[in-house]
Motif scaffolding. Sequence first.
Motif, PDB file in Angstrom:
ATOM      1  N   PRO A  13       0.807  -1.238   0.000  1.00  0.00           N
ATOM      2  CA  PRO A  13       0.000   0.000   0.000  1.00  0.00           C
ATOM      3  C   PRO A  13       0.830   1.275   0.000  1.00  0.00           C
ATOM      4  O   PRO A  13       0.306   2.348  -0.325  1.00  0.00           O
ATOM      5  CB  PRO A  13      -0.821  -0.125   1.295  1.00  0.00           C
ATOM      6  CG  PRO A  13      -0.858  -1.586   1.589  1.00  0.00           C
ATOM      7  CD  PRO A  13       0.463  -2.114   1.133  1.00  0.00           C
ATOM      8  N   TYR A  14       2.115   1.188   0.335  1.00  0.00           N
ATOM      9  CA  TYR A  14       2.948   2.377   0.434  1.00  0.00           C
ATOM     10  C   TYR A  14       3.943   2.481  -0.730  1.00  0.00           C
ATOM     11  O   TYR A  14       4.882   3.278  -0.677  1.00  0.00           O
ATOM     12  CB  TYR A  14       3.695   2.377   1.768  1.00  0.00           C
ATOM     13  CG  TYR A  14       2.803   2.036   2.930  1.00  0.00           C
ATOM     14  CD1 TYR A  14       1.839   2.941   3.378  1.00  0.00           C
ATOM     15  CD2 TYR A  14       2.872   0.795   3.556  1.00  0.00           C
ATOM     16  CE1 TYR A  14       0.997   2.621   4.424  1.00  0.00           C
ATOM     17  CE2 TYR A  14       2.031   0.472   4.600  1.00  0.00           C
ATOM     18  CZ  TYR A  14       1.095   1.381   5.039  1.00  0.00           C
ATOM     19  OH  TYR A  14       0.258   1.067   6.071  1.00  0.00           O
ATOM     20  N   ALA A  15       3.727   1.674  -1.767  1.00  0.00           N
ATOM     21  CA  ALA A  15       4.601   1.737  -2.936  1.00  0.00           C
ATOM     22  C   ALA A  15       4.282   2.980  -3.747  1.00  0.00           C
ATOM     23  O   ALA A  15       3.125   3.413  -3.842  1.00  0.00           O
ATOM     24  CB  ALA A  15       4.429   0.480  -3.792  1.00  0.00           C
ATOM     25  N   ARG A  16       5.311   3.557  -4.339  1.00  0.00           N
ATOM     26  CA  ARG A  16       5.126   4.683  -5.257  1.00  0.00           C
ATOM     27  C   ARG A  16       5.257   4.147  -6.676  1.00  0.00           C
ATOM     28  O   ARG A  16       6.143   3.341  -6.964  1.00  0.00           O
ATOM     29  CB  ARG A  16       6.166   5.767  -5.008  1.00  0.00           C
ATOM     30  CG  ARG A  16       5.997   6.971  -5.940  1.00  0.00           C
ATOM     31  CD  ARG A  16       7.232   7.839  -5.957  1.00  0.00           C
ATOM     32  NE  ARG A  16       7.456   8.507  -4.682  1.00  0.00           N
ATOM     33  CZ  ARG A  16       8.479   9.339  -4.474  1.00  0.00           C
ATOM     34  NH1 ARG A  16       9.356   9.563  -5.435  1.00  0.00           N
ATOM     35  NH2 ARG A  16       8.628   9.913  -3.293  1.00  0.00           N
ATOM     36  N   TYR A  17       4.396   4.628  -7.552  1.00  0.00           N
ATOM     37  CA  TYR A  17       4.403   4.154  -8.935  1.00  0.00           C
ATOM     38  C   TYR A  17       5.158   5.164  -9.798  1.00  0.00           C
ATOM     39  O   TYR A  17       4.667   6.255 -10.078  1.00  0.00           O
ATOM     40  CB  TYR A  17       2.969   3.931  -9.418  1.00  0.00           C
ATOM     41  CG  TYR A  17       2.308   2.788  -8.700  1.00  0.00           C
ATOM     42  CD1 TYR A  17       2.397   1.491  -9.193  1.00  0.00           C
ATOM     43  CD2 TYR A  17       1.638   2.980  -7.505  1.00  0.00           C
ATOM     44  CE1 TYR A  17       1.825   0.421  -8.523  1.00  0.00           C
ATOM     45  CE2 TYR A  17       1.063   1.919  -6.821  1.00  0.00           C
ATOM     46  CZ  TYR A  17       1.155   0.645  -7.341  1.00  0.00           C
ATOM     47  OH  TYR A  17       0.586  -0.419  -6.671  1.00  0.00           O
ATOM     48  N   GLU A  18       6.385   4.779 -10.155  1.00  0.00           N
ATOM     49  CA  GLU A  18       7.268   5.660 -10.911  1.00  0.00           C
ATOM     50  C   GLU A  18       7.036   5.487 -12.408  1.00  0.00           C
ATOM     51  O   GLU A  18       6.580   4.446 -12.878  1.00  0.00           O
ATOM     52  CB  GLU A  18       8.735   5.361 -10.572  1.00  0.00           C
ATOM     53  CG  GLU A  18       9.077   5.530  -9.108  1.00  0.00           C
ATOM     54  CD  GLU A  18       9.090   6.990  -8.667  1.00  0.00           C
ATOM     55  OE1 GLU A  18       8.831   7.863  -9.526  1.00  0.00           O
ATOM     56  OE2 GLU A  18       9.349   7.253  -7.487  1.00  0.00           O
ATOM     57  N   GLY A  19       7.398   6.524 -13.164  1.00  0.00           N
ATOM     58  CA  GLY A  19       7.229   6.508 -14.604  1.00  0.00           C
ATOM     59  C   GLY A  19       8.311   5.721 -15.311  1.00  0.00           C
ATOM     60  O   GLY A  19       9.276   5.229 -14.711  1.00  0.00           O
ATOM     61  N   GLU A 194       8.590   4.721   6.208  1.00  0.00           N
ATOM     62  CA  GLU A 194       8.783   5.138   7.595  1.00  0.00           C
ATOM     63  C   GLU A 194       7.704   6.123   8.037  1.00  0.00           C
ATOM     64  O   GLU A 194       7.174   6.040   9.146  1.00  0.00           O
ATOM     65  CB  GLU A 194      10.172   5.766   7.753  1.00  0.00           C
ATOM     66  CG  GLU A 194      11.312   4.787   7.612  1.00  0.00           C
ATOM     67  CD  GLU A 194      12.664   5.479   7.610  1.00  0.00           C
ATOM     68  OE1 GLU A 194      13.691   4.791   7.739  1.00  0.00           O
ATOM     69  OE2 GLU A 194      12.688   6.722   7.465  1.00  0.00           O
ATOM     70  N   THR A 195       7.364   7.066   7.144  1.00  0.00           N
ATOM     71  CA  THR A 195       6.343   8.062   7.486  1.00  0.00           C
ATOM     72  C   THR A 195       4.961   7.430   7.618  1.00  0.00           C
ATOM     73  O   THR A 195       4.205   7.744   8.552  1.00  0.00           O
ATOM     74  CB  THR A 195       6.314   9.174   6.430  1.00  0.00           C
ATOM     75  OG1 THR A 195       7.612   9.771   6.327  1.00  0.00           O
ATOM     76  CG2 THR A 195       5.290  10.228   6.777  1.00  0.00           C
ATOM     77  N   ALA A 196       4.631   6.542   6.696  1.00  0.00           N
ATOM     78  CA  ALA A 196       3.279   5.963   6.672  1.00  0.00           C
ATOM     79  C   ALA A 196       3.082   4.923   7.773  1.00  0.00           C
ATOM     80  O   ALA A 196       2.027   4.892   8.423  1.00  0.00           O
ATOM     81  CB  ALA A 196       3.009   5.343   5.307  1.00  0.00           C
ATOM     82  N   MET A 197       4.064   4.074   7.995  1.00  0.00           N
ATOM     83  CA  MET A 197       3.903   2.977   8.955  1.00  0.00           C
ATOM     84  C   MET A 197       4.435   3.311  10.338  1.00  0.00           C
ATOM     85  O   MET A 197       4.131   2.599  11.311  1.00  0.00           O
ATOM     86  CB  MET A 197       4.615   1.725   8.424  1.00  0.00           C
ATOM     87  CG  MET A 197       4.116   1.225   7.092  1.00  0.00           C
ATOM     88  SD  MET A 197       4.930  -0.313   6.551  1.00  0.00           S
ATOM     89  CE  MET A 197       4.280  -1.487   7.733  1.00  0.00           C
ATOM     90  N   GLY A 198       5.236   4.362  10.449  1.00  0.00           N
ATOM     91  CA  GLY A 198       5.820   4.684  11.740  1.00  0.00           C
ATOM     92  C   GLY A 198       6.884   3.695  12.180  1.00  0.00           C
ATOM     93  O   GLY A 198       7.150   3.574  13.383  1.00  0.00           O
ATOM     94  N   LEU A 199       7.483   2.991  11.241  1.00  0.00           N
ATOM     95  CA  LEU A 199       8.496   1.976  11.546  1.00  0.00           C
ATOM     96  C   LEU A 199       9.786   2.309  10.823  1.00  0.00           C
ATOM     97  O   LEU A 199       9.766   2.825   9.700  1.00  0.00           O
ATOM     98  CB  LEU A 199       8.006   0.583  11.132  1.00  0.00           C
ATOM     99  CG  LEU A 199       6.705   0.100  11.777  1.00  0.00           C
ATOM    100  CD1 LEU A 199       6.300  -1.240  11.189  1.00  0.00           C
ATOM    101  CD2 LEU A 199       6.858  -0.016  13.286  1.00  0.00           C
ATOM    102  N   ARG A 200      10.899   1.961  11.450  1.00  0.00           N
ATOM    103  CA  ARG A 200      12.205   2.212  10.859  1.00  0.00           C
ATOM    104  C   ARG A 200      12.992   0.911  10.743  1.00  0.00           C
ATOM    105  O   ARG A 200      12.464  -0.173  10.984  1.00  0.00           O
ATOM    106  CB  ARG A 200      12.968   3.253  11.692  1.00  0.00           C
ATOM    107  CG  ARG A 200      12.259   4.615  11.713  1.00  0.00           C
ATOM    108  CD  ARG A 200      13.038   5.658  12.463  1.00  0.00           C
ATOM    109  NE  ARG A 200      12.353   6.944  12.424  1.00  0.00           N
ATOM    110  CZ  ARG A 200      12.481   7.827  11.437  1.00  0.00           C
ATOM    111  NH1 ARG A 200      13.299   7.573  10.425  1.00  0.00           N
ATOM    112  NH2 ARG A 200      11.825   8.977  11.467  1.00  0.00           N
TER     113      ARG A 200
END
Length: 610
Positions: A13-19, A194-200
């Motif tokens: 769910p936190y993947a970014r879709y790059e061009g 890290e921002t979305a899940m709060g995990l590092r």
Amino acid sequence: MGVGGNFWDALKPYARYEGFDFLRDKKVAVDLSFWIVQHEAALKSSYVRNPHIRVTFFRTINLFSKFGAFPVFVVDGKPSPLKSQARIARFIRFSGIDTSDLPVAKEGISADRNKYFVKCVEECVELLKLLGMPILRARGEAEALCAQLNGEGLVDACITADSDAFLFGARCVIKHLNPRSKGPFECYHMSEIETAMGLRRKHFIAISLLVGSDHNLNGVQGVGLDTALRFVKNFSEDEVLDRLHEIGSGAIPPFHGNSVSPSKCTRNADNDLKKLKDRHCSLCGHPGSKTAHSKVPCEPCYSINGVNCYKKAPGFKCVCSGCEREREEREYKKNENWHIRVCNKIAADCNFPMNEVIEIYMGIEDREVFRPLSWKSPEIELLIDFLAYYQNWEPSYVRQRMFPMSSTIFLRERAASSSENLLHGQYEFDSIQRLKVRYGHEFYEVKWRNSSSVMRSVNDPASSEVSNILSTPQPEEIQTDESTSGLDELDVPQIHIDDGGSFILTDENLILVQKAFPDKVNSFLKQKEIKESKRKSTSLRSGGTCEKSPTPNSGVQLAITDYYRSSKRLKEEKDEEDLARNSETGLAKEKGKGSSATLSKSVRRRLLFG
């Protein structure tokens, strides 16, 4: 594999879709073993000759030319004994072998890899060296070195399917590339995760200890991925591993909770006394007694009803301070009991946490593997000999498949130095044919002139075949000898013969062509504008002519005899035109058959690439 418990599904769910051009002019670390293991089924097939070499060859050219990246290949070193043990355990688990009668190894497990797999890797390494690609050999796992290169900024991304690359410190991971896809590809940025899940990173290491990984398949019995994600969020990154050590030794750290503020749940004696909250009306559910409300309605009911209290709705929840406090206490107690149960499960594992696994993920690769990254020109002649030996490919076939990579190198050098050299000392940039859209992405179709396509000597046995080809303009796409799919598929250069000269058509990146040949691009764009303006003016003129001609809607009515007479005459003229067109097409087909019947695909390929 990487982290167990379908870890990729939790990150998706936190993947970014790059061009399509995301990797252009960027350095990318490639886990070579991932490419080979991904096609394990092909390795076992009998109808593909050395598929690992074929896959590596086509994918490297595609990644270099189509995506415009600068790949750095990383090879596995000696695996850790833990991973070797886990690999054997995974094999036994999925094979269904009964382990009760197997002898127990007393001296540990060998860390050597499968000899056939090692042989495949070394053959691919030899191929990549001939292609001019930089190759690094990791001290341990390849994904660990890929992650370190990415974490230190030496490369911009990693291509690997091992999710534990994040545990090794990767910042940008690409799981899969498909040039045939019209849509973007999935790219995982650690900063956004890290921002979305709060995990590092240390949280992910803790999760791998709980659910299992390549170095410890089992993890903690009864702890799944959802439980592990929820559990590690109770601790900060700096303390999470220390707390797991405490839990493993039998101590249960205090539960602070995330959903309830500690200021509201002090857990003292006063709160226990306040559980005896004020009486609530059995009719409306608000604070107070039913007897009192029958005389004077309570304020919440009066503000709505205006007269008397009304019966509370199903599922009604009072929002007074006492009820809110009671619900918070219940939720806190529920979470605290859940926290204790998870801690007890962890403490029941006598080997938890495995410090060897933590050291593997937190360790630093040997600095000796690093050296300045450089990309060299491919050694075409040695490549031809190599692929002729392993793949039984003809020299012309290899040169044809190498052409997109060679043209990309030529355009990059031209953009950097504006040199006047020829591609392979033989092909010169002629013109841009058109703007082409392939799989939803735009390219320039570039026309390369073969400057040495003059007639061969009369003594050359193939001169007659060359004469037949050059005298019959038949632009045709060269067909591949073997089927390709996915990232293996190449855009095969097309042969174009015009006015006695031979040309090759390739698809090139718009920006790269603009940098290398700005004058050619400007000329192409101007010609395109002129053609479009002429087309618009022609359509306007044809539209005006149609308005002047008599039509059924123009108000001019023909006599019935004139109508039938004109229709018959038009039909006769149309039949005569169709007959003449069919006869000309038949002659053209016969002529084409006579001129191309003796030309095989391999002959045409050898003439341009041989």
